[in-house]
Design a protein around this motif. Sequence first.
Motif, PDB file in Angstrom:
ATOM      1  N   ILE A 139      32.614  41.894  33.664  1.00  0.00           N
ATOM      2  CA  ILE A 139      32.577  40.430  33.640  1.00  0.00           C
ATOM      3  C   ILE A 139      32.141  39.853  32.304  1.00  0.00           C
ATOM      4  CG2 ILE A 139      32.330  40.111  36.131  1.00  0.00           C
ATOM      5  CD1 ILE A 139      29.337  39.899  35.744  1.00  0.00           C
ATOM      6  N   GLY A 143      38.569  37.025  32.614  1.00  0.00           N
ATOM      7  CA  GLY A 143      39.464  37.568  33.629  1.00  0.00           C
ATOM      8  C   GLY A 143      39.408  36.786  34.920  1.00  0.00           C
ATOM      9  N   THR A 144      40.180  37.279  35.900  1.00  0.00           N
ATOM     10  CA  THR A 144      40.310  36.615  37.192  1.00  0.00           C
ATOM     11  C   THR A 144      40.073  37.637  38.303  1.00  0.00           C
ATOM     12  OG1 THR A 144      42.085  35.315  36.182  1.00  0.00           O
ATOM     13  CG2 THR A 144      41.861  35.167  38.580  1.00  0.00           C
ATOM     14  N   LEU A 145      39.387  37.216  39.347  1.00  0.00           N
ATOM     15  CA  LEU A 145      39.150  38.094  40.500  1.00  0.00           C
ATOM     16  C   LEU A 145      40.206  37.815  41.566  1.00  0.00           C
ATOM     17  CD1 LEU A 145      36.772  40.081  41.520  1.00  0.00           C
ATOM     18  CD2 LEU A 145      36.162  38.151  42.977  1.00  0.00           C
ATOM     19  N   TYR A 190      39.129  42.943  39.456  1.00  0.00           N
ATOM     20  CA  TYR A 190      38.863  41.958  38.401  1.00  0.00           C
ATOM     21  C   TYR A 190      39.831  42.253  37.262  1.00  0.00           C
ATOM     22  CZ  TYR A 190      36.425  39.046  35.013  1.00  0.00           C
ATOM     23  OH  TYR A 190      36.118  38.079  34.091  1.00  0.00           O
ATOM     24  N   ILE A 196      48.072  35.017  36.646  1.00  0.00           N
ATOM     25  CA  ILE A 196      47.967  35.737  37.915  1.00  0.00           C
ATOM     26  C   ILE A 196      49.062  35.361  38.898  1.00  0.00           C
ATOM     27  CG2 ILE A 196      45.499  36.232  37.894  1.00  0.00           C
ATOM     28  CD1 ILE A 196      45.267  33.540  39.542  1.00  0.00           C
ATOM     29  N   VAL A 197      49.929  34.416  38.508  1.00  0.00           N
ATOM     30  CA  VAL A 197      50.915  33.920  39.462  1.00  0.00           C
ATOM     31  C   VAL A 197      51.890  35.030  39.856  1.00  0.00           C
ATOM     32  CG1 VAL A 197      52.769  32.266  39.800  1.00  0.00           C
ATOM     33  CG2 VAL A 197      50.671  31.556  38.677  1.00  0.00           C
ATOM     34  N   LYS A 200      50.269  37.828  42.000  1.00  0.00           N
ATOM     35  CA  LYS A 200      49.971  37.364  43.358  1.00  0.00           C
ATOM     36  C   LYS A 200      51.233  37.408  44.223  1.00  0.00           C
ATOM     37  CE  LYS A 200      46.422  33.856  43.540  1.00  0.00           C
ATOM     38  NZ  LYS A 200      46.170  32.439  43.193  1.00  0.00           N
ATOM     39  N   ASN A 212      41.003  33.958  50.703  1.00  0.00           N
ATOM     40  CA  ASN A 212      40.052  33.111  50.007  1.00  0.00           C
ATOM     41  C   ASN A 212      38.719  33.848  49.953  1.00  0.00           C
ATOM     42  OD1 ASN A 212      38.233  31.273  49.126  1.00  0.00           O
ATOM     43  ND2 ASN A 212      38.865  29.644  50.524  1.00  0.00           N
ATOM     44  N   PRO A 213      38.252  34.161  48.741  1.00  0.00           N
ATOM     45  CA  PRO A 213      37.055  34.992  48.606  1.00  0.00           C
ATOM     46  C   PRO A 213      35.814  34.372  49.229  1.00  0.00           C
ATOM     47  CG  PRO A 213      37.659  33.986  46.517  1.00  0.00           C
ATOM     48  CD  PRO A 213      38.793  33.729  47.452  1.00  0.00           C
ATOM     49  N   ILE A 214      35.834  33.091  49.413  1.00  0.00           N
ATOM     50  CA  ILE A 214      34.649  32.419  49.932  1.00  0.00           C
ATOM     51  C   ILE A 214      34.318  32.916  51.335  1.00  0.00           C
ATOM     52  CG2 ILE A 214      35.755  30.432  51.038  1.00  0.00           C
ATOM     53  CD1 ILE A 214      32.771  30.306  48.722  1.00  0.00           C
ATOM     54  N   TYR A 217      31.422  35.226  51.774  1.00  0.00           N
ATOM     55  CA  TYR A 217      30.037  34.793  51.591  1.00  0.00           C
ATOM     56  C   TYR A 217      29.548  33.826  52.660  1.00  0.00           C
ATOM     57  CZ  TYR A 217      30.693  36.742  46.995  1.00  0.00           C
ATOM     58  OH  TYR A 217      30.948  37.584  45.970  1.00  0.00           O
ATOM     59  N   LEU A 218      30.419  32.998  53.145  1.00  0.00           N
ATOM     60  CA  LEU A 218      29.949  31.879  53.946  1.00  0.00           C
ATOM     61  C   LEU A 218      30.622  31.851  55.298  1.00  0.00           C
ATOM     62  CD1 LEU A 218      30.071  29.025  51.290  1.00  0.00           C
ATOM     63  CD2 LEU A 218      28.090  30.332  52.004  1.00  0.00           C
ATOM     64  N   LEU A 221      34.625  27.238  56.214  1.00  0.00           N
ATOM     65  CA  LEU A 221      34.371  25.941  55.579  1.00  0.00           C
ATOM     66  C   LEU A 221      34.417  24.826  56.606  1.00  0.00           C
ATOM     67  CD1 LEU A 221      36.583  26.266  52.407  1.00  0.00           C
ATOM     68  CD2 LEU A 221      34.107  26.363  52.559  1.00  0.00           C
ATOM     69  N   PRO A 222      33.534  23.857  56.444  1.00  0.00           N
ATOM     70  CA  PRO A 222      33.643  22.690  57.328  1.00  0.00           C
ATOM     71  C   PRO A 222      34.939  21.949  57.006  1.00  0.00           C
ATOM     72  CG  PRO A 222      32.050  22.295  55.577  1.00  0.00           C
ATOM     73  CD  PRO A 222      32.474  23.726  55.452  1.00  0.00           C
TER      74      PRO A 222
ATOM     75  N   THR B 191      32.975  33.398  39.020  1.00  0.00           N
ATOM     76  CA  THR B 191      33.096  34.730  39.616  1.00  0.00           C
ATOM     77  C   THR B 191      34.532  34.962  40.073  1.00  0.00           C
ATOM     78  OG1 THR B 191      30.800  34.927  40.285  1.00  0.00           O
ATOM     79  CG2 THR B 191      32.394  36.125  41.623  1.00  0.00           C
ATOM     80  N   PHE B 192      35.228  33.902  40.422  1.00  0.00           N
ATOM     81  CA  PHE B 192      36.550  34.054  41.019  1.00  0.00           C
ATOM     82  C   PHE B 192      37.672  33.703  40.050  1.00  0.00           C
ATOM     83  CE2 PHE B 192      33.350  32.784  44.072  1.00  0.00           C
ATOM     84  CZ  PHE B 192      33.361  33.885  44.914  1.00  0.00           C
ATOM     85  N   ALA B 193      37.411  32.801  39.143  1.00  0.00           N
ATOM     86  CA  ALA B 193      38.504  32.254  38.337  1.00  0.00           C
ATOM     87  C   ALA B 193      38.320  32.577  36.857  1.00  0.00           C
ATOM     88  CB  ALA B 193      38.585  30.741  38.522  1.00  0.00           C
ATOM     89  N   TYR B 194      39.444  32.620  36.169  1.00  0.00           N
ATOM     90  CA  TYR B 194      39.470  32.758  34.730  1.00  0.00           C
ATOM     91  C   TYR B 194      38.691  31.592  34.105  1.00  0.00           C
ATOM     92  CZ  TYR B 194      41.483  33.913  30.213  1.00  0.00           C
ATOM     93  OH  TYR B 194      41.662  34.285  28.913  1.00  0.00           O
ATOM     94  N   PRO B 195      37.994  31.775  32.966  1.00  0.00           N
ATOM     95  CA  PRO B 195      37.802  33.013  32.213  1.00  0.00           C
ATOM     96  C   PRO B 195      36.490  33.729  32.551  1.00  0.00           C
ATOM     97  CG  PRO B 195      37.107  31.168  30.864  1.00  0.00           C
ATOM     98  CD  PRO B 195      37.495  30.605  32.217  1.00  0.00           C
ATOM     99  N   PRO B 219      35.637  28.540  45.558  1.00  0.00           N
ATOM    100  CA  PRO B 219      37.026  28.495  46.016  1.00  0.00           C
ATOM    101  C   PRO B 219      37.126  27.970  47.442  1.00  0.00           C
ATOM    102  CG  PRO B 219      36.271  30.768  45.725  1.00  0.00           C
ATOM    103  CD  PRO B 219      35.243  29.873  45.118  1.00  0.00           C
ATOM    104  N   ASP B 259      49.289  27.249  42.249  1.00  0.00           N
ATOM    105  CA  ASP B 259      49.032  28.679  42.493  1.00  0.00           C
ATOM    106  C   ASP B 259      47.950  29.271  41.604  1.00  0.00           C
ATOM    107  OD1 ASP B 259      51.033  28.766  44.300  1.00  0.00           O
ATOM    108  OD2 ASP B 259      52.539  29.599  42.932  1.00  0.00           O
ATOM    109  N   MET B 260      47.562  28.550  40.567  1.00  0.00           N
ATOM    110  CA  MET B 260      46.674  29.156  39.579  1.00  0.00           C
ATOM    111  C   MET B 260      45.197  29.050  39.969  1.00  0.00           C
ATOM    112  SD  MET B 260      48.098  30.656  36.897  1.00  0.00           S
ATOM    113  CE  MET B 260      47.167  30.371  35.390  1.00  0.00           C
TER     114      MET B 260
END
Lengths: 224, 321
Positions: A139, A143-145, A190, A196-197, A200, A212-214, A217-218, A221-222, B191-195, B219, B259-260
Motif C-alpha cells: 500500500i 493502486g486499487t483494491l 491490490y 480497473i474497468v 472488472k 462491495n468491500p464494505i 466491515y459493516l 448499509l442503511p 483502502t479501496f480506491a486508487y491511488p 464504498p 464503473d471506476m
Amino acid sequence: MFIQRSMTRKVITIHPEAGVIEARDLLQQHKIHSLPVVGLEGTLIGIVTDRDVRSALPATILSEAELGQLKERVAQLKVKDIMTTQVVTLSPNNTLEDALLLMQQIHVGALPVIDRDRKILGIIAFRDILRGFAEVLGIDEPGTLLCILADDRQGQMKRIVDAITEEKIRFGSVLVARGWEKGKRAFFPYLFTHNIVGIKKKLEGLGFTLINPIEMYLEPLPPA
Amino acid sequence: MNRTGLLYDERYLRHRTGEGHPEVPDRLQAILKGLEDGNLLPRLTRVEARPADQRRIETVHDVAHIRRFEEACLMGKSELDHPDNQICYETFETALLAVGGILEAARLVLEGRLDNAFCAVRPPGHHAEVDRALGFCFFNNVAVTARFIQQEWGLKRVGIIDFDVHHGNGTQHIFERDHTVFYYSIHEHPTFAYPGTGREFERGLETGYGYTLNSPVLPGYGDLEYRDAIQRDLIPAFDRFQPEIILVSAGFDAHQDDDMSNINLSTAGYSWIMEQIMALAERHARGRVISILEGGYCLERLPELARNHVGILLGNHEIMK
C-alpha cells in the motif's frame, strides 16, 4: 519475511551502571519504550522498559519535602537494580511472523535481536512489524483494491491471478478471506493500476462476482 | 446570470489512449453534447486554447519530467512511467494546450471579464506528481493554475476543491507544505480506491499543516455521506481560510453509474455539491471559480452532469431540472 530487513539496527542501549534518571531521559529523548542493557563487550545482559523506570521513580504528586528525602536515593539508583535479566530475544533468522506471534503471546512491545555470542544486532518493535506488513500489502504504491467473491473450490485463485496477469497488471498483494459466506471465498487483490474497468468486466465474464468491500466491515448499509 | 467561460478545443481529442482505456476522447464529446442539448452554448463565452509556456509548467514540475514526457511522445512510445499513462505522438502537445487554455481562462476571470469558467480539458491532472506521470495524468493542471494565479496575480489564498472520486495525490503533495493553497478533497476511501492516499489524518506538513483536508468516503455510500462530510469538513474550513479564488478539480466518477468507483452519488447529489462551492465562492472569492475537468468515465451520464455543473456556474438553477 525475516526480521533482519525490518529491525532497527541503530539500537539505543544503556550500561548497567548508568543511573535510572539517565535511562528515563534516553527513553523520552528517543520516544522509545525499552532500552537493552549492554555490558562493555556489547553483550546483552538485560532490558529496562519505561514501565520499570516509572515504578522505580517517585510519584510526581509528592510534595517538595517528600521528594527531597528521596532525591539522594533516586540519584544512586542504577539500571542494574531495576532491569529485567530474563530477556526474551530473537535471532536474525527469525521471521516477522515469529516476532508478531511472540509479542502477542508474552505481551511485550519490543524484542532485542542478538547473535550467538549475545551481541546485540538490532531491536524489533511493534511499529517495525507494522511497517513490514504495510510493505507486504503493497500500500505504499498507488493502486486499487478489488473484492471478488468465488466458489470455495480449488483453482479459483489461479483463474483470478491469470486473468489479472493477462491484462499486464502488477500485484501489490492478494488477501484471501475464508468463510465469507457458505461455499464461498473472497479474494482481495491490490493492483498497481488506476485502470480497473477492463479487468472488472473480464472477471465478471469469467463468472466471478465483484462485491462491495464494505460488506466485509459493516452491517448492511442503511437505505439512502 | 453569470458570465461563464467554456474552455473546449477539438485538439483535446487528439490525446489517444488506445483500446481498453477509460480516459477516452468521447468523454469530452459527451460533455459538449450535454451543454449543447441543454442549450447552454450560446450563453457561454468560449475561451481559446493555446499552448502553455513551458516555464509555467516548470513552476510545478521538474524540467526532467517535462523533457522525458516530450521525448516519449515524439519517439512514438505508448506509455509514460506506467501502463496506466497511455500516450500518443500528440499527447505532449495536447497536455500543453490543456494547461495553456486553463491559464487563459484564469486570466479572463482575474481580469474580471468572466465570473467563472469550466475547462473541459484532457488529459486530466490531479494525480500527476512533480516528477512523474500517474493515473492518466501528466501535468498537474490545477497546481500549475494555482501557482500562476499567485505568481502573476498576487493572490494570497487559493482554495482547491477536488471532488473527483479518487484522491488528488499530486495536488496534495505539491501543496502540503504550503499554507497559501488549501487543498480539500472528498473521495472514495483509499483502502479501496486508487491511488491509496487521502486519509483524514493527512493534514499537511510543516507550515502547511492544517491546509490539507481529506474526507474519505466508504464504498457503497453516496449523497448523504457526501452532504455530511462537506458540511462538517469543507465549509467550516473554507469559511476560516477565506480563499480569494476557488479552483475545482471536477471529477464526475463518483456517480453511481460510473464503473471506476464504488461511490453512489446521484446526479442531484453532484449538483448539490457544486451549489455549496458556488456559495463559498460568493462569500469569500467574489464568485471566482475555475472548474477543471479531471475524471468521469460514464459516457451516458457525463452529458447531464456537465450540463448541471455548467448550469450552476451560470447561476441558472432551473437548468438542472
